[in-house]
Design an enzyme around this catalytic site. Structure first.
Site, short mmCIF file in Angstrom:
data_model
loop_
_atom_site.label_atom_id
_atom_site.label_comp_id
_atom_site.label_asym_id
_atom_site.label_seq_id
_atom_site.Cartn_x
_atom_site.Cartn_y
_atom_site.Cartn_z
N ARG A 64 0.83 -1.20 0.00
CA ARG A 64 0.00 0.00 0.00
C ARG A 64 0.87 1.26 0.00
O ARG A 64 1.50 1.60 0.99
CB ARG A 64 -0.91 0.00 1.23
CG ARG A 64 -1.75 1.26 1.39
CD ARG A 64 -2.89 1.34 0.41
NE ARG A 64 -3.86 0.28 0.67
CZ ARG A 64 -4.95 0.08 -0.07
NH1 ARG A 64 -5.18 0.85 -1.13
NH2 ARG A 64 -5.79 -0.90 0.22
N ARG A 87 1.92 -6.31 -9.84
CA ARG A 87 2.35 -5.72 -8.58
C ARG A 87 2.60 -6.76 -7.49
O ARG A 87 3.14 -6.43 -6.44
CB ARG A 87 1.31 -4.70 -8.08
CG ARG A 87 -0.04 -5.33 -7.76
CD ARG A 87 -1.03 -4.32 -7.23
NE ARG A 87 -2.30 -4.96 -6.86
CZ ARG A 87 -3.21 -4.41 -6.08
NH1 ARG A 87 -3.00 -3.21 -5.58
NH2 ARG A 87 -4.32 -5.06 -5.79
N HIS A 159 0.03 3.65 -10.43
CA HIS A 159 -0.93 3.99 -9.37
C HIS A 159 -0.23 4.82 -8.29
O HIS A 159 -0.06 4.39 -7.15
CB HIS A 159 -1.48 2.69 -8.79
CG HIS A 159 -2.71 2.82 -7.97
ND1 HIS A 159 -2.86 3.73 -6.96
CD2 HIS A 159 -3.86 2.11 -7.99
CE1 HIS A 159 -4.05 3.59 -6.40
NE2 HIS A 159 -4.68 2.59 -7.00
N ASP A 202 -13.02 9.49 -6.14
CA ASP A 202 -12.56 8.46 -7.07
C ASP A 202 -13.10 8.78 -8.45
O ASP A 202 -14.24 8.47 -8.77
CB ASP A 202 -13.04 7.08 -6.61
CG ASP A 202 -12.38 5.94 -7.38
OD1 ASP A 202 -11.61 6.21 -8.32
OD2 ASP A 202 -12.63 4.77 -7.03
N GLU A 261 -2.87 9.05 -11.01
CA GLU A 261 -2.41 7.87 -11.74
C GLU A 261 -2.46 8.10 -13.25
O GLU A 261 -3.49 8.51 -13.79
CB GLU A 261 -3.30 6.68 -11.39
CG GLU A 261 -3.50 6.47 -9.90
CD GLU A 261 -4.61 5.49 -9.59
OE1 GLU A 261 -4.77 4.50 -10.34
OE2 GLU A 261 -5.33 5.71 -8.60
#
Length: 287
Positions: A64, A87, A159, A202, A261
Site C-alpha cells: 500500500r 504488482r 498507481h 474516485d 495515476e
C-alpha cells in the site's frame, strides 16, 4: 558518469530486497523487487510519495503506497485479481543501474510471463519499468512487449501515491474542463475548477495535454506529466470511511496522500504479436 555522490546499491526494506538510487545527498529513489514498486522518492531532500506505515511486506500481496504497477487489468474491471498480477510478482533487475546523463541515474526492472502469470492470463509478454532519477525529477516508463504469436489486450496504470501534509488543504490543478467519470456515483460530467478533497474521491479523467500540479500551502508544488499514450488520469483518495475499511492503512492515512495515476481504464490497449507499447509518468519539483 552522474554527478559526484551518485550511486546505487542493493538494500533491504521491511524484510524485502530493494534497489536504491542516490544522486548526492538530496535525491534518491527506493524500489522493491516485489512488483518493481517504487517505495520512496526524495526530491531536493523531501519525501514526495506516501507509503503506508501499515503496508504489508510479505513478498506476496500488494504494497500500500509508493507506485504500484497495475497490469494487465485496472482495478476490478475484468476477470483477473484487482489491478492484475504484476504488482504481486517478483521482478528482476534487467541490468546494473548507471548514469544515463551527467546528472541522472537509470535502472530497468523486468517481468516476463511465467507459469503463474499464464495460469491467470494466457499470454506471452515482457514488461519493463524504467526509472530515471534526476535532481528534483523522477521519470517512470512502462513498456509492454507482446512476445507471443497471438494478439493481446490490457489495461494498466502507474498507481502513484503522492504525499500531502493535509489532504483538505491540497488541490490538483490542470483538469478544469476535463471529461470525467465518477466511480462513486457512476455519473459523467466535466470537472469545474481545481480538484479539492472533502471525503472519498474516485474519478477517472480524460488525460490533459499539459502537466498537472499538486499544490498545498507552504510546500513546493509537484508537477505530474504523462505521455499521450495513456488515455486517462485517475485521481483517488479513500476519505475517512473507506480508509477505515483498509487494514493496511492507519486511521489518518487518507489525510496524507492523494493518488494521481497515469492510466488506461476505459478501453483496453490492443497489441499485435511482436508489437510494443510504452507509457510514462514524470514527477518533478522546482528547485
Amino acid at each position: 558518469m552522474p554527478e559526484s555522490g551518485a550511486a546505487w546499491r542493493l538494500e533491504e526494506f521491511r524484510g524485502q530486497p530493494c534497489v536504491g538510487l542516490h544522486l548526492g545527498e538530496h535525491d534518491s529513489v527506493r524500489v522493491a523487487l516485489h512488483g518493481a514498486q517504487v517505495l520512496s522518492w526524495v526530491a531536493h531532500g523531501a519525501e514526495r510519495l506516501y507509503l503506508s506505515p501499515r503496508a504489508v511486506f510479505d513478498g506476496h500481496g500488494a504494497i500500500r503506497g509508493g507506485v504500484p504497477v497495475c497490469f494487465p487489468q485496472f482495478n476490478d474491471r475484468g476477470p483477473l485479481p484487482k489491478h492484475g498480477f504484476a504488482r504481486n510478482q517478483r521482478w528482476a533487475l534487467a541490468a546494473e543501474p548507471g548514469g544515463s546523463a551527467p546528472d541522472a541515474l537509470r535502472a530497468v526492472f523486468r517481468l516476463q510471463d511465467s507459469p503463474a502469470s499464464r495460469a491467470l492470463w494466457p499470454h506471452a509478454f515482457t514488461l519493463e519499468l524504467e526509472l530515471l532519477l534526476h535532481p528534483g525529477r523522477l521519470d517512470l516508463v512502462l513498456t509492454v512487449h507482446n512476445t507471443g504469436a497471438q494478439a493481446l489486450a490490457f489495461t494498466a496504470a502507474l498507481h502513484t501515491y503522492l504525499g500531502v501534509a493535509q489532504v483538505a488543504a491540497a488541490e490538483v490543478q490542470g483538469l478544469d474542463g476535463a471529461a470525467c467519470w465518477d466511480a462513486l456515483s457512476g455519473e459523467r460530467s466535466l470537472q469545474r475548477g481545481a480538484i479539492a478533497f472533502a471525503g472519498e474521491f474516485d474519478r477517472v479523467y480524460a488525460a490533459a495535454a499539459a502537466p498537472l500540479r499538486l499544490a498545498q500551502p507552504g510546500i513546493a508544488p509537484l508537477e505530474i506529466a504523462q505521455s499521450a499514450s495513456w488515455a486517462q488520469t485517475v485521481v483517488w483518495n479513500p476519505g475517512a470511511l473507506k480508509n477505515a475499511s483498509l487494514a493496511d492503512m492507519p486511521a489518518d492515512g487518507y489525510q496524507h496522500m492523494v493518488c494521481i495515476e497515469a492510466a488506461q481504464v476505459e478501453s483496453p490497449i490492443a497489441l499485435a504479436a511482436g508489437a510494443q507499447w510504452q507509457g510514462w509518468q514524470r514527477l518533478s519539483v522546482p528547485a
